[in-house]
Design a protein around this motif. Structure first.
Motif, mmCIF file in Angstrom:
data_model
loop_
_atom_site.group_PDB
_atom_site.id
_atom_site.type_symbol
_atom_site.label_atom_id
_atom_site.label_comp_id
_atom_site.label_asym_id
_atom_site.label_seq_id
_atom_site.Cartn_x
_atom_site.Cartn_y
_atom_site.Cartn_z
ATOM 1 N N UNK A 278 30.241 16.304 -11.440
ATOM 2 C CA UNK A 278 29.709 15.299 -12.356
ATOM 3 C C UNK A 278 30.687 15.087 -13.506
ATOM 4 N N UNK A 279 31.024 13.828 -13.719
ATOM 5 C CA UNK A 279 31.956 13.443 -14.779
ATOM 6 C C UNK A 279 31.214 12.601 -15.797
ATOM 7 N N UNK A 280 31.604 12.691 -17.047
ATOM 8 C CA UNK A 280 30.947 11.926 -18.119
ATOM 9 C C UNK A 280 30.902 10.447 -17.775
ATOM 10 N N UNK A 281 29.814 9.802 -18.148
ATOM 11 C CA UNK A 281 29.605 8.393 -17.813
ATOM 12 C C UNK A 281 30.761 7.528 -18.298
ATOM 13 N N UNK A 282 31.264 7.803 -19.495
ATOM 14 C CA UNK A 282 32.332 6.998 -20.068
ATOM 15 C C UNK A 282 33.612 7.081 -19.224
ATOM 16 N N UNK A 283 33.851 8.228 -18.584
ATOM 17 C CA UNK A 283 35.064 8.403 -17.793
ATOM 18 C C UNK A 283 34.949 7.808 -16.397
ATOM 19 N N UNK A 284 33.712 7.554 -15.952
ATOM 20 C CA UNK A 284 33.515 6.969 -14.629
ATOM 21 C C UNK A 284 33.267 5.470 -14.693
ATOM 22 N N UNK A 285 32.879 4.979 -15.854
ATOM 23 C CA UNK A 285 32.461 3.582 -15.968
ATOM 24 C C UNK A 285 33.607 2.632 -15.625
ATOM 25 N N UNK A 286 33.294 1.589 -14.872
ATOM 26 C CA UNK A 286 34.310 0.611 -14.471
ATOM 27 C C UNK A 286 34.592 -0.407 -15.574
ATOM 28 N N UNK A 287 33.719 -0.451 -16.580
ATOM 29 C CA UNK A 287 33.860 -1.418 -17.666
ATOM 30 C C UNK A 287 34.615 -0.779 -18.837
ATOM 31 N N UNK A 288 35.227 -1.609 -19.652
ATOM 32 C CA UNK A 288 35.930 -1.101 -20.835
ATOM 33 C C UNK A 288 34.965 -0.412 -21.784
ATOM 34 N N UNK A 289 33.773 -0.982 -21.919
ATOM 35 C CA UNK A 289 32.745 -0.408 -22.776
ATOM 36 C C UNK A 289 31.485 -0.206 -21.950
ATOM 37 N N UNK A 290 30.907 0.986 -22.033
ATOM 38 C CA UNK A 290 29.735 1.309 -21.232
ATOM 39 C C UNK A 290 28.545 0.471 -21.685
ATOM 40 N N UNK A 291 28.124 -0.449 -20.820
ATOM 41 C CA UNK A 291 26.988 -1.317 -21.124
ATOM 42 C C UNK A 291 26.292 -1.660 -19.806
ATOM 43 N N UNK A 292 25.209 -0.955 -19.506
ATOM 44 C CA UNK A 292 24.518 -1.118 -18.220
ATOM 45 C C UNK A 292 23.631 -2.358 -18.246
ATOM 46 N N UNK A 293 24.264 -3.491 -18.364
ATOM 47 C CA UNK A 293 23.566 -4.772 -18.411
ATOM 48 C C UNK A 293 24.221 -5.685 -17.375
ATOM 49 N N UNK A 294 23.426 -6.315 -16.486
ATOM 50 C CA UNK A 294 24.006 -7.179 -15.458
ATOM 51 C C UNK A 294 24.902 -8.276 -16.007
ATOM 52 N N UNK A 295 24.692 -8.677 -17.270
ATOM 53 C CA UNK A 295 25.549 -9.704 -17.858
ATOM 54 C C UNK A 295 26.951 -9.177 -18.154
ATOM 55 N N UNK A 296 27.071 -7.855 -18.338
ATOM 56 C CA UNK A 296 28.350 -7.264 -18.725
ATOM 57 C C UNK A 296 28.967 -6.368 -17.649
ATOM 58 N N UNK A 297 28.140 -5.877 -16.728
ATOM 59 C CA UNK A 297 28.631 -5.004 -15.666
ATOM 60 C C UNK A 297 28.307 -5.619 -14.309
ATOM 61 N N UNK A 298 29.306 -5.883 -13.479
ATOM 62 C CA UNK A 298 29.054 -6.528 -12.182
ATOM 63 C C UNK A 298 28.289 -5.641 -11.209
ATOM 64 N N UNK A 299 28.246 -4.325 -11.491
ATOM 65 C CA UNK A 299 27.560 -3.413 -10.576
ATOM 66 C C UNK A 299 26.118 -3.101 -11.006
ATOM 67 N N UNK A 300 25.729 -3.550 -12.193
ATOM 68 C CA UNK A 300 24.394 -3.222 -12.701
ATOM 69 C C UNK A 300 23.297 -4.031 -12.013
ATOM 70 N N UNK A 301 23.572 -5.296 -11.730
ATOM 71 C CA UNK A 301 22.574 -6.147 -11.091
ATOM 72 C C UNK A 301 22.267 -5.683 -9.677
ATOM 73 N N UNK A 302 21.008 -5.340 -9.411
ATOM 74 C CA UNK A 302 20.600 -4.891 -8.082
ATOM 75 C C UNK A 302 21.126 -3.517 -7.696
ATOM 76 N N UNK A 303 21.541 -2.746 -8.675
ATOM 77 C CA UNK A 303 22.090 -1.407 -8.395
ATOM 78 C C UNK A 303 21.140 -0.585 -7.538
#
Length: 790
Positions: A278-303
């Motif tokens: 398990x790695x910290x969320x910030x180090x795994x996140x594909x986005x520059x800034x961790x924001x689990x919102x479908x408007x900002x993260x392409x993987x959040x919608x329908x995850x």
């Protein structure tokens, strides 16, 4: 029903949350429910349960076995309450919330599903034709209640439950098949290396501890092979059914790599065991800034619609080692959040390699394993356990700054009147404390303030629900979590805590709930499993670590170093000190003289550890003035080094230093004083300036006073023991293998005092006290003997 079949166990909560979830990662309702559930706590449950009367059965354990031909699936859980009213048996499910219950229009789906599972199990076992479910929502601050009632026929519940189990069957079937394969691979597994001296006894000790469901503390110097000595018997214990899931806990990224390597070695010998890192969320996140919102993260919608398929595919077709690279690759393939997927995968792996906080931190710990009422066949391996003392204190403590309340109040002024008033009440309370405080002040209680904070949380929750502009939304959310942390810790307050307020270095004023004694809080998590092994190269004095991390009756083992004393020369400077009152140009010249002799004794790579950056810079300046670059090439650790800069610093030690010594100036207790592995000629010596005592500050003085009030050695607990641990860690960088030879130079006369000599490990028995004038001949003799042996 054949109860001798293999069993696959799952909790009711895990079952419904895993099968029935769906939709976007940024499901506001789901996230809100999760936050509220975390806030409810066992205290609220017990309080409501006591009010329900004599006919109310609280915390009813329920267990149901579903036959799946060649194995059984066992569903377990604990109903909050069961009672009979108006001739109907009713299963009660209690959830605490921060907001007004009048705003809740219907139960959260997974909450109701959890209650329906309990209702079905109870109806079957009691042969009831119908049963009622009551969802009880309670506002934490006001204890305002709202009920939702649902009446079900037994056949209706059975059809629903069977469909749920049909969805789960492929997962259970995978697990049953994998456990058989795992068990068959462990049975013939042998220790992967020839046993070093004392290593076999160490491994036997770990196995016996697990078999007895006890806890063990291992002080094992570098070279013993403590990682494999702990991991191998733990794996064998899993094969014998003494545990089902290994949690390998670490404090640093580099030790997670050590754990992965150990599993890899065992796999090369035939082991089939799935592990996830398990790695910290910030180090795994594909986005520059961790924001689990479908408007900002392409993987959040329908995850949640895609993640179960991604997990199943990785488990059945992927490698047994599910590291960061494997997780990212699978996440990109299925367009799911890699961090959330890693948590889901951990449900199905045999081992979880992770930071301490995933098990112990009340706000970060994995709720699926360590929430109220959950227990498992867990085996805990806690690496570099000396780090858990301060990490534990931080995890179970909380603070709030007066300035933060005032800043947020200004931003919401005139827009959210209720929140503004709550912020003002909290600010006023802290202002009164501030007026009474000179530097720091102890307090008896914060009950009234905690209630104010709870009220404020409810108002902020309403604001977040309504939606704010992005910047304010983020600020309010972060502040909400800080308040949550404070309230959570305030519920834990007991004799293990000190409450104090203080002026910080930046001038801000804070109120702090400080966990001094960590053992009780750590035990709360460790009791969820079967056994725990704490191991480190520096667990001295053992009584200190047992006191803060475990209990006096826990087992302890001291493993002797496998290295010969002749491999190391340990010198203690008797005519030098790092005491604050002795720090002067003259003292720095003496320290520089020792360093020059060290570098001149044999050309090579050396690390020099100092108690502070200031002293590091001061001594370096004097060293350059006296010797220039004649004695060696210097390179300095700097504050806040990022990963790239750290790598550049360590690369300096890959160069041999044959023509001129290479001197790395470092901070004692910093990033280079533990967890790095420089073997052979990469490092042939270390000088440690000072005894490592932490800087005097309010918190250290509070620690000192806390233990002195209890008749204990307050100075040792607050200063000497933590300081000596840093010294031992730094000294441990020098001898890493049986081929290594090197110098450890302790530059402080205080090391010759009995209070410090008692803390020396057994392998330091042959140390020599010396003066600057005697150092040259001692170094020459050691290196001459080394040359003759070669």
């Amino acid at each position: 029903m054949n109860t001798t079949l293999p069993e696959i166990k799952i909790s009711v909560r895990a079952l419904v949350e895993f099968i029935l979830r769906g939709g976007d990662l940024d499901n506001r309702r789901g996230k809100r429910a999760e936050r509220e559930a975390m806030q409810a706590g066992s205290r609220l449950h017990r309080k409501l349960q006591r009010r329900m009367g004599a006919g109310y059965q609280a915390e009813v354990p329920l267990r149901y076995r579903v036959s799946m031909e060649d194995f059984d699936c066992v569903i377990e859980g604990r109903a909050d309450g069961i009672f009979t009213e108006d001739g109907l048996v009713t299963v009660d499910e209690i959830k605490g919330v921060c907001r007004d219950t009048a705003l809740i229009e219907e139960p959260v789906g997974v909450h109701l599903a959890q209650a329906k599972c309990y209702a079905y199990i109870y109806a079957v076992q009691q042969e009831l034709p119908q049963i009622r479910v009551r969802m009880t929502y309670c506002t934490i601050e006001t204890e305002q209640l709202k009920y939702f009632y649902f009446l079900y026929d037994s056949q209706e519940l059975e059809d629903w439950f069977r469909s749920l189990m049909a969805e789960y069957e492929k997962w259970a079937r995978f697990q049953a098949g994998w456990q058989k394969l795992r068990r068959e691979s462990i049975r013939p597994l042998e220790f992967p290396f020839p046993y070093r001296e004392g290593q076999q006894e160490l491994a036997h000790g770990v196995y016996r501890t697990i078999a007895r469901k006890k806890r063990l503390f291992i002080q094992a110097p570098t070279g013993v092979g403590k990682t494999m000595s702990a991991l191998f018997p733990t794996v064998k214990a899993v094969g014998e059914g003494l545990g089902d899931k290994i949690f390998y806990l670490t404090a640093k990224t580099i030790t997670r790599t050590v754990a992965e390597d150990a599993f890899r070695i065992l796999r090369e010998k035939g082991l089939r065991l799935k592990s996830v890192t398990l790695t910290a969320k910030e180090k795994l996140c594909i986005c520059q800034e961790t924001d689990c919102n479908p408007d900002n993260c392409p993987y959040a919608g329908g995850h949640y619609d895609r993640v179960n398929h991604a997990v199943y595919e990785l488990l059945t077709e992927g490698a047994d080692n599910l590291n960061r690279e494997a997780l990212l690759s699978q996440a990109h393939k299925h367009r799911v959040c890699p961090f959330e997927m890693s948590l889901d995968i951990s449900n199905w792996t045999d081992a979880v390699i992770c930071d301490y906080n995933y098990v112990f931190d009340p706000n970060v710990r994995l709720k699926r394993y360590f929430s109220e009422g959950v227990k498992g066949e867990y085996l805990f391996l806690i690496d570099e356990a000396h780090n858990l003392v301060e990490r534990g204190r931080e995890m179970f403590s909380a603070s709030l700054c007066k300035e933060d309340f005032l800043a947020l109040k200004r931003k919401v002024k005139g827009r959210y009147r209720k929140a503004e008033r709550c912020l003002e009440r909290c600010n006023h309370y802290l202002l009164e404390l501030k007026r009474e405080c000179v530097t720091y002040q102890l307090h008896e209680d914060v009950g009234a303030f905690s209630l104010m904070v709870l009220s404020l949380m409810g108002e902020l929750e309403a604001m977040l629900e309504e939606g704010l502009e992005p910047e304010l939304q983020k600020e309010v959310q972060e502040f909400w979590f800080a308040l949550r942390d404070f309230v959570g810790v305030s519920d834990r307050l007991d004799e293990n805590y000190v409450i104090y307020s203080e002026f910080m270095e930046n001038g801000h004023f804070r109120l702090r709930l400080y966990c001094v004694e960590t053992a009780a809080n750590l035990k709360e998590c460790l009791d969820k499993g079967n056994s725990a092994v704490f191991f480190s190269a520096t667990l001295l004095p053992m009584a200190y670590y047992k006191h803060l991390l475990g209990a006096e009756e826990d087992y302890a083992v001291y493993a002797r170093s496998p290295f010969a004393q002749e491999q190391r020369l340990l010198l203690v400077g008797r005519d030098v000190s790092s005491r604050y009152k002795r720090r002067s140009r003259r003292e720095y010249e003496r320290i520089a003289g020792y360093l020059a002799e060290l570098a001149e004794g044999k050309k090579g790579n050396y690390m020099l550890f100092f108690p502070s950056y200031k002293m590091l810079l001061d001594v370096h300046e004097v060293f350059l003035e006296l010797y220039g670059t004649e004695k060696g090439e210097c390179f300095l650790q700097s504050p806040g080094m990022n990963e790239e800069k750290r790598e550049e610093f360590l690369e300096q030690f890959e160069k041999p230093g044959e023509e001129k010594s290479r001197l790395g100036f470092c901070v004692l207790g910093g990033i280079f004083s533990e967890g790095i592995d420089l073997k052979g000629d990469s490092l042939i010596g270390a000088a440690i300036v000072g005894t490592g005592l932490p800087l005097v500050c309010h918190e250290r003085e509070i620690l000192k006073g806390y233990y002195e009030e209890r008749g204990m050695d307050g100075f040792s607990y607050a200063y000497r023991y933590p300081g000596m641990n840093k010294v031992l860690q730094a000294a441990g960088r020098v001898i890493r293998t049986a081929e290594d030879r090197g110098i450890v130079l302790l530059l402080d006369e205080r090391f010759l005092n009995s209070e410090y000599k008692r803390l020396f490990p057994m392998e330091w028995e042959g140390f020599q006290a010396c003066t600057l004038e005697q150092t040259k001949s001692a170094l020459k003799a050691f290196w001459q003997d080394t040359l003759e042996q070669e």
